[in-house]
Design an enzyme around this catalytic site. Sequence first.
Site, PDB file in Angstrom:
ATOM      1  N   GLU A   1       0.865  -1.195   0.000  1.00 49.60           N
ATOM      2  CA  GLU A   1       0.000   0.000   0.000  1.00 49.60           C
ATOM      3  C   GLU A   1       0.903   1.247   0.000  1.00 49.60           C
ATOM      4  OE1 GLU A   1      -1.581   0.829   3.943  1.00 49.60           O
ATOM      5  OE2 GLU A   1      -3.356   1.802   3.118  1.00 49.60           O
TER       6      GLU A   1
ATOM      7  N   ASN B   1      -6.866   6.416  -1.688  1.00 52.19           N
ATOM      8  CA  ASN B   1      -5.796   5.457  -1.437  1.00 52.19           C
ATOM      9  C   ASN B   1      -6.043   4.322  -2.437  1.00 52.19           C
ATOM     10  OD1 ASN B   1      -4.034   3.525  -0.426  1.00 52.19           O
ATOM     11  ND2 ASN B   1      -4.515   3.956   1.710  1.00 52.19           N
TER      12      ASN B   1
ATOM     13  N   LYS C   1      -9.353   2.206  -1.994  1.00 55.12           N
ATOM     14  CA  LYS C   1      -9.576   1.633  -0.651  1.00 55.12           C
ATOM     15  C   LYS C   1     -10.913   2.053  -0.072  1.00 55.12           C
ATOM     16  CE  LYS C   1      -7.062   1.281   3.786  1.00 55.12           C
ATOM     17  NZ  LYS C   1      -5.788   1.673   4.432  1.00 55.12           N
TER      18      LYS C   1
ATOM     19  N   GLU D   1      -5.951   8.690   7.803  1.00 54.50           N
ATOM     20  CA  GLU D   1      -6.483   8.297   6.479  1.00 54.50           C
ATOM     21  C   GLU D   1      -7.848   8.909   6.208  1.00 54.50           C
ATOM     22  OE1 GLU D   1      -5.866   4.494   4.608  1.00 54.50           O
ATOM     23  OE2 GLU D   1      -4.830   3.823   6.410  1.00 54.50           O
TER      24      GLU D   1
ATOM     25  N   CYS E   1      -4.815  -2.878   2.636  1.00 52.86           N
ATOM     26  CA  CYS E   1      -4.557  -2.852   4.076  1.00 52.86           C
ATOM     27  C   CYS E   1      -5.763  -3.180   4.941  1.00 52.86           C
ATOM     28  CB  CYS E   1      -3.928  -1.525   4.480  1.00 52.86           C
ATOM     29  SG  CYS E   1      -3.179  -1.649   6.132  1.00 52.86           S
TER      30      CYS E   1
ATOM     31  N   ASN F   1       0.235  -1.147   5.295  1.00 53.08           N
ATOM     32  CA  ASN F   1       1.143  -0.459   6.228  1.00 53.08           C
ATOM     33  C   ASN F   1       0.462  -0.586   7.586  1.00 53.08           C
ATOM     34  OD1 ASN F   1       3.234   1.751   4.817  1.00 53.08           O
ATOM     35  ND2 ASN F   1       1.456   1.314   3.547  1.00 53.08           N
TER      36      ASN F   1
HETATM   37  N1  CDV Z   1      -3.030   1.389   6.603  1.00 55.59           N
HETATM   38  C1  CDV Z   1      -3.983   0.757   7.319  1.00 55.59           C
HETATM   39  O1  CDV Z   1      -5.107   0.579   6.851  1.00 55.59           O
HETATM   40  N2  CDV Z   1      -3.615   0.333   8.558  1.00 55.59           N
HETATM   41  C2  CDV Z   1      -4.534  -0.322   9.457  1.00 55.59           C
HETATM   42  C3  CDV Z   1      -4.189  -0.016  10.891  1.00 55.59           C
HETATM   43  C4  CDV Z   1      -4.491   1.384  11.244  1.00 55.59           C
HETATM   44  C5  CDV Z   1      -4.956  -0.915  11.849  1.00 55.59           C
HETATM   45  C6  CDV Z   1      -4.553  -1.817   9.266  1.00 55.59           C
HETATM   46  O2  CDV Z   1      -5.642  -2.376   9.191  1.00 55.59           O
HETATM   47  O3  CDV Z   1      -3.502  -2.442   9.248  1.00 55.59           O
END
Ligand code: CDV
Length: 310
Positions: free
Chosen positions: A46, A106, A123, A142, A168, A193
């Site tokens: 990501e 994103n 996203k 975000e 993510c 991430n």
């Molecule tokens: N970049 C993300 O979406 N990170 C989230 C954290 C904040 C929990 C994740 O689900 O990994």
Amino acid sequence: MRVVTVAAAQMGPIQKSDSRAAVIERMVRLMEAAKAAGADLIVYPELALTTFFPRWYMPDWTEVDTWFEREMPGPNTAALFEAARQHEMAMYLGYAELTTDHHRFNTAILTDKTASLVGKYRKIHLPGHVDYDTERTHQHLEKRYFEPGDLGFPVFRMLGGIFGMAICNDRRWPETYRVMGLQGVEMVVLGYNTPSVNSQKNAEGPQQRYFHSELVMQAGAYQNSCWVVGVAKAGVEDGHPLIGGSIIVNPDGEIVAKAATEGDELLVHACDLDATKFGKATIFDFARHRRIEHYSRITSQTGVILPPEA
Ligand code: CDV
């Protein structure tokens, strides 16, 4: 057999001061290694081109926009697309997208072996908050910098199979996989991430973070009988640690490859897309076994509605 050899290109940290050119150079090195290992498809994390900038509160939107790409490919990414063409490497690439009418997403794209766009995903499950939060050990903005994705969870035909994308936090939601599962997805590719510590619960450290990350991707793969390839940006970015734990999961939910480091690291696995067929035809034959008359809450209700008190 329909084998697609996938390279999960985990990336180590990217500092705020690192140039896009330096990052692209690392990505090209990973692609060269993927090619040497016989890969058809490389999966990057990501927001692969920059540090995980949503951890920084920026009141100035011109500064915010410096983290975004206005074109894809564009001047920052031309060398990566050129390498993909040269190596005939399909690619999943996550980046921050600024549209011509000034919407911020994103985003991830899939390109084929000629580096032509196959599909785009924005996203949907954005974690975090909009304003500076003094209660958290670190910020996760975000919801400030991105709008929720507006493209749904499409799937795309490529490399002789059916591919879907997620980003993510999406990986933690069963709906993500199921909507793609209902379109016959054979491989879900995603980047992440994930901070090593929960910003609202210090006791939730790396051990649990790694566990949750594997748990959700293994469940998504098994319950939809598809491959899942999850790729981290990992390591310590300007003092902020991110987990690694990139994995390739087979349609039985088993991990077949797993990163050992929190740096740039390549996992390569030959994935037979025909291995998705058995589960899709038996225990997860959706057409025979799903009972949609009992699922209406899933799409009609967002939060929890408790039963009446006795
Ligand atoms: N970049 C993300 O979406 N990170 C989230 C954290 C904040 C929990 C994740 O689900 O990994």
